[in-house]
Design an enzyme around this catalytic site. Structure first.
Site, PDB file in Angstrom:
ATOM      1  CE  LYS A 171      40.121  67.187  21.456  1.00 42.88           C
ATOM      2  NZ  LYS A 171      40.763  66.031  22.077  1.00 42.88           N
ATOM      3  CE  LYS A 239      36.733  64.086  29.180  1.00 39.48           C
ATOM      4  NZ  LYS A 239      38.054  64.460  28.637  1.00 39.48           N
TER       5      LYS A 239
END
Lengths: 293, 293
Positions: A171, A239
């Site tokens: 991811k 983030k």
């Protein structure tokens, strides 16, 4: 039939929970804010008062939360999932969080006889609604096989990419590729515009060749007309990119391109646009360029 | 039936010329080196001794050459296409060259009563063979419509993106996107490898989501196993990227990401690898990174 607990009913979690109900699973939900819980209850979900209560009545518990500390507190807290999870039950964290935190959580679950998978997704809200997410799964082959019937209700591409933590690493790579492609598309849009080109026709023909990408196909039009309604927020993408670049730095992987992309996303936030869709990276390239471009 | 002249039988030109023969067009070819000409002659093409001779016997002349000076000399030279082109005939330059040179050539053709289109392509040798190229066309709507039956034998996506020169500008944007995506995929491969991830499964799941791209789908596997046989050579891509970045610079478009990508491609050449496939950009990221990554 497998009973499923679902914790975290945000932009992504809500449509995912709905798809599980539609697929016929018994669903128990929990969420910090009440509105989403009431909505799902009306559609047939049971409601539990804490993560622990969810775990007590479920064979499989799915978490879909914003960041590492949220997942830690929902799993490890005094009224957390692991406090009351049934031995042999399966926790699937579908949030995007740190691979390191993920590996600790996996060990903690294991020490309590609970199985654990990380299974972050790509495809955004549209993919969550349509049940066509790409799901990158880390965990033992047996646990991943057991999870497939559940994950199949949520996504159309499901791949085991390695042990616990591997899903989060893939991811992270996903977020490197997506942010970078948005930056490249931004530069291309400015180049086309400055030359007076019809961007819609250009996107179509560009997508037919080696320049083709999901970003070009699904985001470029909205970006070119200045529509930055999220979608996926800049600050969340920052983030995620930090997770990727921290991992790269620690392992000695040099990332000259993604580091520039990271700076550009920082500039979007610095301009007070961190709550816009990540396509707003274009506004930074616009801001840097000649006003006649 | 339209008679077509084809000049430039390289890696791309040869399969394109073949597709025109297969579509039933009368084809006359010319090429600097003889081997490709003999091959096409065996497959049914007429052979002409000069660009001018090609033009004399054709309604449509296609050029597919390496760089701006090549196209200038083939069109404008003493035995060039425009020296003998029939009034009202159509010259289609499918090379990737400078948009500025393209606009001058268009004006020069116009002054001699010859119609001109720029129609650079994306899709590589595989797309050229399969007749599935993406073709980005600049020129008048009427001329583009007249060219469609010919272009349809070569590509599956054909878009008029503006007046003469616009095709080259979109191709420049294409090369920005392709080079940048190769750089991003290189960084992602290193990040995955350093974390011990199975890259094949990772590519598959990444391609299913918003990170998906034609580069990931068609080039990442070869890159990951170190296969850099061209394909499209680094030095040609550098030439194309210069066209894009020169145009951007002139128009005040700031390109922080593509400029880093340009430097990385320069580093591939500097290491003596300019003749490899552009996927060899990965070798620069490898070279910069920890040997254990």
């Amino acid at each position: 039939m497998t009973s499923i607990g679902f914790i975290g009913l945000g932009i992504m979690g809500r449509p995912m929970a709905r798809n599980l109900i539609a697929a016929g699973f018994d669903l128990t939900v929990h969420n910090r804010s009440r509105a989403a819980v009431d909505e799902l209850a009306r559609e047939g979900a049971e409601v539990a008062g804490s993560p622990a209560a969810v775990a007590g009545s479920s064979d499989v518990v799915i978490t879909m939360l914003p960041d590492s500390p949220d997942v830690e507190s929902v799993l490890l807290g005094p009224a957390g999932v692991l406090a009351q999870a049934n031995p042999g039950s399966l926790v699937i964290d579908m949030s995007t969080i740190s691979p390191d935190v993920t590996r600790s959580l996996g060990l903690e679950a294991q020490s309590r006889g609970v199985r654990f998978l990380d299974a972050p997704v790509s495809g955004g809200e549209a993919g969550a609604r349509a049940g066509t997410l790409s799901i990158m799964v880390g965990g033992s082959p047996e646990d991943v096989d057991d999870a497939r019937p559940v994950l199949s209700a949520l996504g159309s591409t499901i791949a085991r990419v390695g042990p616990v933590g591997a899903g989060q690493t893939v991811k992270a790579a996903n977020q490197v590729l997506v942010a970078g492609t948005i930056a490249l598309v931004s530069e291309a849009i400015m180049l086309l515009r400055a030359n007076g080109i019809d961007t819609s026709e250009a996107f179509r023909v560009l997508d037919g060749g080696l320049a083709g990408s999901a970003v070009l196909r699904t985001k470029a039009e909205a970006m070119a007309r200045g529509d930055y309604s999220p979608g996926f927020r800049v600050d969340l993408h920052r983030k995620d990119l930090r997770i990727a670049l921290d991992s790269a730095r620690r392992l000695g992987v040099v990332t000259p391109v993604s580091s520039v992309v990271d700076q550009l996303l920082l500039a979007v936030s610095a301009a007070g646009k961190g709550d816009l869709d990540h396509g707003a990276l274009l506004t930074v390239i616009e801001g840097l360029s000649s006003s006649t471009a």
